[in-house]
Design a protein around this motif. Structure first.
Motif, PDB file in Angstrom:
ATOM      1  N   GLU A 424       1.261  -4.335   2.313  1.00 42.96           N
ATOM      2  CA  GLU A 424       2.622  -3.835   2.260  1.00 42.96           C
ATOM      3  C   GLU A 424       3.139  -4.089   0.877  1.00 42.96           C
ATOM      4  O   GLU A 424       3.235  -5.236   0.468  1.00 42.96           O
ATOM      5  CB  GLU A 424       3.442  -4.695   3.214  1.00 42.96           C
ATOM      6  CG  GLU A 424       4.117  -3.929   4.302  1.00 42.96           C
ATOM      7  CD  GLU A 424       5.008  -4.867   5.069  1.00 42.96           C
ATOM      8  OE1 GLU A 424       4.483  -5.529   5.981  1.00 42.96           O
ATOM      9  OE2 GLU A 424       6.196  -4.938   4.739  1.00 42.96           O
ATOM     10  N   SER A 431       4.097   2.107   2.779  1.00 43.81           N
ATOM     11  CA  SER A 431       3.151   1.032   3.108  1.00 43.81           C
ATOM     12  C   SER A 431       3.759   0.046   4.093  1.00 43.81           C
ATOM     13  O   SER A 431       3.045  -0.620   4.845  1.00 43.81           O
ATOM     14  CB  SER A 431       2.699   0.310   1.834  1.00 43.81           C
ATOM     15  OG  SER A 431       3.806  -0.304   1.192  1.00 43.81           O
ATOM     16  N   ASN A 436      -1.709   4.064   4.522  1.00 44.14           N
ATOM     17  CA  ASN A 436      -2.768   3.594   3.648  1.00 44.14           C
ATOM     18  C   ASN A 436      -3.328   4.780   2.890  1.00 44.14           C
ATOM     19  O   ASN A 436      -4.359   5.332   3.271  1.00 44.14           O
ATOM     20  CB  ASN A 436      -3.888   2.959   4.479  1.00 44.14           C
ATOM     21  CG  ASN A 436      -3.624   1.497   4.769  1.00 44.14           C
ATOM     22  OD1 ASN A 436      -3.716   0.658   3.888  1.00 44.14           O
ATOM     23  ND2 ASN A 436      -3.289   1.193   6.010  1.00 44.14           N
TER      24      ASN A 436
END
Ligand SMILES: O=C(O)c1cc(C(=O)O)c2c(n1)C(=O)C(=O)c1cc(C(=O)O)[nH]c1-2
Ligand SMILES: [Ca+2]
Length: 672
Positions: A424, A431, A436
């Protein structure tokens, strides 16, 4: 299940209906998925007289993506959050609804709104996928549940279902979404009577420490970096939309999605084509065994899914009638492929593109260097929204043209120098909700121009026959008819009809909300009806709008002598930029990173985007922004799908996000 029974009933009915057009029995009308109806009561001459026959309120506020199925006077249509409605197609009266009660907290596990593209109906059962990954069969008469099964093999992964299942012979087939987050794509067939799993086919290799499931996976693995790095994020290749069946050849075809992560070299550092991403794959419908494949985007690096709808047709190619399939995926090229053998016949770009200069004779794209730049932002045309997304195209055997809802939505993309699975990170697109991609999205201002365009494409000549420019990107799917018409709904809240031969606009009507789904047509008591499930949304529609009106998701049905009154729409309240909220401007920069990582895919850029199915925070009520904690941390809008960020963001983080929203609003105000 008894295969003969399904072939006898469903297959015969779909084949016979191809001649009569009385029903709309399958997602793409027939097995060819041409979305061409032989009905010809409504023609180029009288289409201007179309009137509203009935409307039906779906009670929804998010994107309506459903192609209705209509069989013997009953319409089965789905609303956001996978709610099924059965409606009397004569009157528009409700027969039953079924709500699978998808937990609203599941909403954030989908990249692109909580839409549902429709049901399949066969032998008295209605099949649909719930957004949270369940496949459900209902009694078509009563709406009662007959069976339910979980299509998700690993509940730790954010798989969803947005696509419509298909029934091929005695099996019901469905894939999943999730490749923005990081999953391994697959498709599963279930016994249509019982829901018992019949077979599953993965689109990409799995855990490198385990044996290959089949020879196709072994072959595919040779096109991935042997280190097995792809396995961290699953590799991708989700089958989230198109599946077609050719009963004569006894083959089914699927379109596969983008890589997880998007960035080719973060996924497969040694390069490679990464089969079977961004491909069309032919499978044996009884066993799920691989038959052939054609990869449209080798080494996908741009979210160029090939999940867009596939059309089967028999076309004259070099003086020979060939059984082909037609495909216009996100990457902007139109493909003609031999559907018996998978042989590449031709590909030409149907919009301007800059990632490839064309295809060589073997069917490989000639990719430009800038598109694979490792350290510079690529102003991608098309970008990840695609030159054509899931909005269905159609094909008329009369005009021999395909009708493509084409577009450009500007975007630039840049490989992140470093990327770690599930990290993150402020500034990294979404994120915070588990995306991803290994890419920065829009690190530079994209320079291309947005457009939405209906393109009539000649697949034999591989060239445009005509085009119509819409006012916005993200328009609906198309329908074509023996009345020499093409119907399409638009982002600016209209249903339109065109002359299929030359693109003359012949009719349009306001519907009060942007349309993203495709129209259908059928016959009721000897009269031709045209229906559209309207409701603005989908991934672009979350943050942007092409119309200043709003109305709940609504099914509209038109006929030549309709007499219904339209429902009332309301004017979308485009309020002023938010003001009067205290904030600390010094926090705005950190707020930007948090906003990109957690908020931007749904709420858009404050004050810049206009807000679509989800409000733009730059135009929020000051009370909402001053009380942002209640929404972000305390679940005030959890029932509408707003994620609970209490474990991910602190009160200080919310202060920073508020500072970014207010700072942006103030900056824009000062420049006005
Ligand atoms: O990679 C995937 O698994 C996946 C799934 C979905 C989906 O299921 O809706 C979309 C996409 N990708 C996607 O790339 C995309 O542009 C998209 C648009 C939409 C939509 O409903 O408007 N869904 C999806
Ligand atoms: Ca995707």
């Amino acid at each position: 299940a008894d295969e003969a029974k399904y072939v006898d009933e469903t297959h015969k009915a779909i084949a016979e209906n191809r001649e009569t057009g009385k029903n709309w029995p399958a997602h793409g009308f027939d097995y060819q998925e041409q979305r061409f109806s032989p009905l010809d009561e409504i023609t180029t001459k009288n289409v201007k007289d179309l009137k509203l026959e009935w409307s039906y309120n779906l009670g929804s506020s998010r994107g309506v993506e459903s192609t209705p199925i209509v069989i013997d006077g009953v319409m089965y249509v789905t609303a956001p959050w996978s709610i099924v409605h059965a409606v009397d197609a004569r009157t528009g009266e409700k027969l039953w609804t079924y709500d699978p009660e998808v937990p609203r907290s599941y909403g954030e596990k989908g990249c692109c709104d909580v839409g549902n593209r429709g049901v399949a109906v066969s032998n008295g059962l209605v099949y649909f996928g719930a957004f949270d990954g369940r496949l459900i069969a209902l009694d078509a008469k009563t709406g009662e549940r007959v069976w339910e099964t979980d299509t998700i093999e690993n509940r730790d992964k954010p798989y969803t279902i947005t696509g419509a299942p298909r029934v091929f012979k005695d099996k019901v087939i469905i894939g999943n979404g999730g490749a923005e987050y990081g999953v391994r794509g697959y498709i599963t067939a279930y016994d249509a009577d019982t829901g018992e799993e019949a077979w599953r086919w993965y689109t990409v290799p799995g855990n490198p420490d385990e044996p290959f499931e089949n020879d196709a996976m072994k072959m595919a693995a040779e096109t991935w970096d042997p280190s097995g790095k792809y396995w961290e994020a699953g590799g991708g290749g989700t089958v989230w939309d198109s599946m077609v069946f050719d009963p004569e050849l006894d083959l089914m075809y699927i379109g596969t999605g983008n890589g997880s992560p998007w960035s080719h070299l973060h996924r497969s550092p040694g390069g490679g084509d990464n089969l079977f991403l961004a491909s069309i794959v032919a499978l044996d419908p009884d066993t799920g065994e691989y038959v052939w494949h054609y990869q449209e985007t080798p080494g996908d690096n741009w979210d160029y899914t090939s999940t867009q709808d596939i059309i089967l047709a028999d076309l004259p190619i070099n003086d020979e009638t060939r059984k082909v399939l037609l495909h216009a995926p996100k990457n902007g090229f139109f493909y003609v492929v031999d559907r018996e053998t998978g042989e590449f016949i031709s590909a030409e770009n149907f919009v301007d593109v800059n990632w490839a200069t064309g295809y060589d004779e073997s069917g490989r794209p000639m990719v430009t260097a800038e598109a694979r730049s490792e350290d510079e932002a690529f102003d991608a045309i098309p970008g990840p929204y695609g030159a054509h997304n899931w909005h269905s195209m159609s094909f008329s055997p009369d005009t021999q043209l395909a009708y493509i809802p084409a577009q450009n939505i500007p975007a630039s993309m840049q490989k992140m120098p470093e990327w770690d699975y599930n990290e993150e990170e402020p500034g990294v697109f979404m994120s915070g909700t588990g995306w991803n991609t290994g890419m920065f999205l829009n690190p530079t201002e994209p320079g291309s121009k947005p457009f939405g365009r209906l393109v009539a494409w000649d697949p034999v000549e591989q060239q445009e026959a005509w085009r119509y420019e819409h006012i916005s990107p993200w328009n609906g799917g198309t329908l074509t008819t023996a009345g020499n018409l093409v119907f399409q709904g638009t982002a600016d809240a209209r249903l339109m009809a065109f002359n299929a031969s030359n693109g003359d606009k012949l009719w349009d009507t306001m519907v009060g909300t942007g349309i993203v789904a495709a129209p259908v047509t059928y016959e009721v008591d000897g009269r031709q009806f045209v229906s559209i499930a309207a409701g603005w949304g989908g991934v672009y529609g979350l943050v942007q709008r092409g119309s200043d009106r709003t109305i709940p998701g609504t099914v509209y049905t038109y006929s030549l002598d309709g007499k219904a009154e339209p429902p009332e729409y309301s004017q979308h309240q485009q309020t002023n930029l938010v003001s009067g909220v205290d904030y600390n401007p010094e926090l705005a920069e950190e707020g930007l990173g948090l906003y990109i990582a957690n908020c931007v895919a749904c709420h858009g850029v404050p004050g810049v985007d206009r807000g679509g199915a989800i409000p733009n925070l730059g135009y929020s009520n000051a009370k909402v922004i001053s009380d942002l904690e209640s929404f972000v941390l305390n679940g005030v809008l959890a029932n509408r799908g707003m994620p609970d960020f209490s474990e991910r963001l602190s009160e200080e983080d919310v202060d920073k996000i508020r500072a970014f929203i207010m700072g942006t609003a103030d900056t824009i105000r000062a420049s006005q």
